[in-house]
Write a protein that holds these residues in place. Structure first.
Motif, PDB file in Angstrom:
ATOM      1  N   TYR A 108       0.826  -1.204   0.000  1.00 21.55           N
ATOM      2  CA  TYR A 108       0.000   0.000   0.000  1.00 21.55           C
ATOM      3  C   TYR A 108       0.861   1.255   0.000  1.00 21.55           C
ATOM      4  O   TYR A 108       0.535   2.254  -0.662  1.00 21.55           O
ATOM      5  CB  TYR A 108      -0.928   0.006   1.209  1.00 21.55           C
ATOM      6  CG  TYR A 108      -1.954  -1.093   1.207  1.00 21.55           C
ATOM      7  CD1 TYR A 108      -2.525  -1.528   0.009  1.00 21.55           C
ATOM      8  CD2 TYR A 108      -2.353  -1.718   2.386  1.00 21.55           C
ATOM      9  CE1 TYR A 108      -3.473  -2.547  -0.004  1.00 21.55           C
ATOM     10  CE2 TYR A 108      -3.298  -2.724   2.385  1.00 21.55           C
ATOM     11  CZ  TYR A 108      -3.849  -3.142   1.181  1.00 21.55           C
ATOM     12  OH  TYR A 108      -4.781  -4.140   1.167  1.00 21.55           O
ATOM     13  N   LEU A 109       1.967   1.237   0.726  1.00 25.57           N
ATOM     14  CA  LEU A 109       2.843   2.400   0.801  1.00 25.57           C
ATOM     15  C   LEU A 109       3.436   2.733  -0.560  1.00 25.57           C
ATOM     16  O   LEU A 109       3.376   3.889  -1.024  1.00 25.57           O
ATOM     17  CB  LEU A 109       3.953   2.139   1.814  1.00 25.57           C
ATOM     18  CG  LEU A 109       4.975   3.261   2.031  1.00 25.57           C
ATOM     19  CD1 LEU A 109       4.299   4.506   2.568  1.00 25.57           C
ATOM     20  CD2 LEU A 109       6.075   2.798   2.983  1.00 25.57           C
ATOM     21  N   CYS A 110       3.982   1.727  -1.236  1.00 23.33           N
ATOM     22  CA  CYS A 110       4.566   1.966  -2.562  1.00 23.33           C
ATOM     23  C   CYS A 110       3.487   2.300  -3.589  1.00 23.33           C
ATOM     24  O   CYS A 110       3.689   3.166  -4.456  1.00 23.33           O
ATOM     25  CB  CYS A 110       5.360   0.744  -3.017  1.00 23.33           C
ATOM     26  SG  CYS A 110       6.784   0.344  -1.978  1.00 23.33           S
ATOM     27  N   GLY A 111       2.358   1.631  -3.495  1.00 26.13           N
ATOM     28  CA  GLY A 111       1.281   1.882  -4.457  1.00 26.13           C
ATOM     29  C   GLY A 111       0.731   3.297  -4.356  1.00 26.13           C
ATOM     30  O   GLY A 111       0.554   3.978  -5.377  1.00 26.13           O
ATOM     31  N   PHE A 112       0.487   3.768  -3.133  1.00 26.18           N
ATOM     32  CA  PHE A 112      -0.027   5.124  -2.963  1.00 26.18           C
ATOM     33  C   PHE A 112       1.013   6.166  -3.378  1.00 26.18           C
ATOM     34  O   PHE A 112       0.660   7.222  -3.905  1.00 26.18           O
ATOM     35  CB  PHE A 112      -0.445   5.355  -1.513  1.00 26.18           C
ATOM     36  CG  PHE A 112      -1.777   4.747  -1.178  1.00 26.18           C
ATOM     37  CD1 PHE A 112      -2.895   5.004  -1.946  1.00 26.18           C
ATOM     38  CD2 PHE A 112      -1.908   3.909  -0.081  1.00 26.18           C
ATOM     39  CE1 PHE A 112      -4.125   4.446  -1.648  1.00 26.18           C
ATOM     40  CE2 PHE A 112      -3.134   3.342   0.235  1.00 26.18           C
ATOM     41  CZ  PHE A 112      -4.248   3.601  -0.549  1.00 26.18           C
ATOM     42  N   THR A 113       2.295   5.882  -3.157  1.00 24.49           N
ATOM     43  CA  THR A 113       3.341   6.819  -3.564  1.00 24.49           C
ATOM     44  C   THR A 113       3.384   6.958  -5.084  1.00 24.49           C
ATOM     45  O   THR A 113       3.469   8.071  -5.619  1.00 24.49           O
ATOM     46  CB  THR A 113       4.711   6.350  -3.052  1.00 24.49           C
ATOM     47  OG1 THR A 113       4.660   6.213  -1.629  1.00 24.49           O
ATOM     48  CG2 THR A 113       5.790   7.352  -3.395  1.00 24.49           C
ATOM     49  N   LEU A 116       0.116   8.784  -6.277  1.00 25.84           N
ATOM     50  CA  LEU A 116       0.133  10.216  -5.993  1.00 25.84           C
ATOM     51  C   LEU A 116       1.109  10.959  -6.908  1.00 25.84           C
ATOM     52  O   LEU A 116       0.885  12.131  -7.238  1.00 25.84           O
ATOM     53  CB  LEU A 116       0.501  10.452  -4.530  1.00 25.84           C
ATOM     54  CG  LEU A 116       0.360  11.892  -4.016  1.00 25.84           C
ATOM     55  CD1 LEU A 116      -1.049  12.411  -4.244  1.00 25.84           C
ATOM     56  CD2 LEU A 116       0.703  11.965  -2.532  1.00 25.84           C
ATOM     57  N   SER A 117       2.173  10.294  -7.337  1.00 32.91           N
ATOM     58  CA  SER A 117       3.096  10.938  -8.274  1.00 32.91           C
ATOM     59  C   SER A 117       2.412  11.220  -9.612  1.00 32.91           C
ATOM     60  O   SER A 117       2.623  12.276 -10.221  1.00 32.91           O
ATOM     61  CB  SER A 117       4.330  10.053  -8.478  1.00 32.91           C
ATOM     62  OG  SER A 117       3.981   8.853  -9.144  1.00 32.91           O
ATOM     63  N   LEU A 118       1.575  10.288 -10.069  1.00 31.56           N
ATOM     64  CA  LEU A 118       0.824  10.525 -11.303  1.00 31.56           C
ATOM     65  C   LEU A 118      -0.175  11.664 -11.135  1.00 31.56           C
ATOM     66  O   LEU A 118      -0.360  12.491 -12.040  1.00 31.56           O
ATOM     67  CB  LEU A 118       0.095   9.242 -11.717  1.00 31.56           C
ATOM     68  CG  LEU A 118       0.974   8.030 -12.032  1.00 31.56           C
ATOM     69  CD1 LEU A 118       0.115   6.808 -12.331  1.00 31.56           C
ATOM     70  CD2 LEU A 118       1.897   8.326 -13.203  1.00 31.56           C
TER      71      LEU A 118
END
Length: 209
Positions: A108-113, A116-118
């Motif tokens: 979840y941490l990597c996915g949300f990061t 959010l970058s997109l």
């Protein structure tokens, strides 16, 4: 949490802060100067290039965390189907559940990061396009402040994005079309010359000797 996942969390907090700064309502002049600086600053350009490389590593971490979640889930399902149900009792069950929790947290941490970058990239492009449209409206209304250097820089910054790419593609297609027209005219002239050589003055075909 390991060091690299701590850095990912710090990056996620930084992205949230930047997103909050982007959506804060600011006066038009201040927002125009801010985005002009962001578009032209070489330091910001280098930072964006470094962030692209960082996001590639975060994508690798995301794929790894997804694989870990899948492996833990498969381990749980195999243990539940085994003939010895006591294997899921006590410390063994707690250890598997802990690994599942940490794997899901990292995913979840990597996915949300990454997500959010997109969002940040798209939000920046939309705000830049909005500023350019507001600048054009002010020009049509006769605002003298809308014809300064910042407005030209915003136009150049917009052309550096998607609109600029489309203009470059159109210009390239126009060049190809002009080249095809010149080739067509050359072939037409050669055809007419060949036709003149094959006919006599009175319009009858020449006879071979």
């Amino acid at each position: 949490m390991t060091l690299y996942y701590t850095l990912v969390f710090v990056l996620l907090v930084a992205e949230m802060s930047i997103f909050g700064m982007l959506i804060v309502p600011l006066p038009y002049s201040a927002k125009r100067k801010l985005f002009t600086f962001i578009s032209e600053s070489p330091i910001v350009a280098k930072f964006q290039y470094g962030m692209k490389i960082t996001f590639i590593f975060i994508l690798i971490l995301f794929i790894d965390s997804v694989n870990r979640v899948y492996a833990v889930q498969m381990e749980l399902s195999k243990t539940k189907k085994s003939s010895n149900p006591g294997m899921m009792e006590g410390s063994g069950r707690m250890e598997v559940q802990a690994r599942k929790f940490y794997s899901q947290r990292n995913m979840y941490l990597c996915g949300f990061t990454l997500f959010l970058s997109l969002i940040l990239n798209r939000t920046y492009v939309m705000i830049l396009d909005t500023l350019r449209l507001e600048e054009k409206v002010k020009r049509y209304e006769g605002d003298p402040k809308a014809s300064g250097k910042d407005s030209k820089r915003l136009d150049q910054a917009g052309e550096a994005g998607e609109i600029g790419k489309l203009k470059n593609i159109i210009a390239q297609k126009d060049k190809e079309l002009q080249a095809m027209k010149s080739q067509s005219e050359g072939l037409s002239r050669e055809y007419n010359n060949l036709g003149d050589q094959m006919t006599t003055k009175d319009g009858t075909p020449k006879k071979d000797k």
